[in-house]
Design a protein around this motif. Structure first.
Motif: not given
Length: 161
Positions: A97, A101, A108, A111
């Motif tokens: 995160e 990313s 997401e 992640t």
């Protein structure tokens, strides 16, 4: 020290091999008949743990004995098995995160994938560490007392006469 009931499986001079059925807590819950876990635990037999140790007492195959297991090792093993994959999952999620990313730009999905991969890595590490603790525990198992012969159908027939 934790205690468990075990059955003598093998006797070789002063080394005794005992087996102990793993118990679940599903038999004590009030909703065990409607719970999926309770139904599965009834259908599948529990895991049998085997321990070998030295003893001076004369034992025979089939006898019921009480063994002592070190609490510290069992608690360490449980903590490792439950917490290591969880901590790796959280570390993977935070790493992804905060760093991966934004660099890759997939959001997401990155992640989630990285978190699952880290959790699998944590699982593998926990498996190795708990195996090491299991071997230490096996060396510290002790015989507390001999309870006797198991009750069998032939013993019941002789007692009724």
């Amino acid at each position: 020290m934790m205690t468990a009931l075990a059955t003598v499986l093998e006797v070789q001079e002063d080394i005794v091999v005992v087996g102990c059925q793993q118990k679940t807590s599903c038999n004590h819950c009030s909703s065990k008949d409607s719970c999926g876990t309770g139904i599965v635990s009834k259908a599948l037999p529990g895991k049998v743990h085997h321990w070998a140790f030295h003893t001076e007492k004369k034992l025979s195959v089939g006898q019921l004995v009480e063994i002592g297991l070190p609490e510290k090792n069992l608690l360490q093993s449980a903590a490792i098995v439950y917490l290591t994959p969880l901590l790796f999952l959280l570390f993977g999620a935070l790493l992804s995160e905060w760093f991966l990313s934004p660099m890759i730009g997939l959001g997401e999905l990155t992640t989630i994938v990285v978190s699952v991969l880290f959790a699998l890595g944590g699982y593998q590490l926990a498996k190795r560490l708990s195996h090491h603790i299991e071997q230490k525990t096996e060396q510290q198992v002790s015989l507390l007392r001999v309870l006797g012969e198991p009750v069998s159908d032939t013993n019941l027939g002789n007692a009724a006469r």
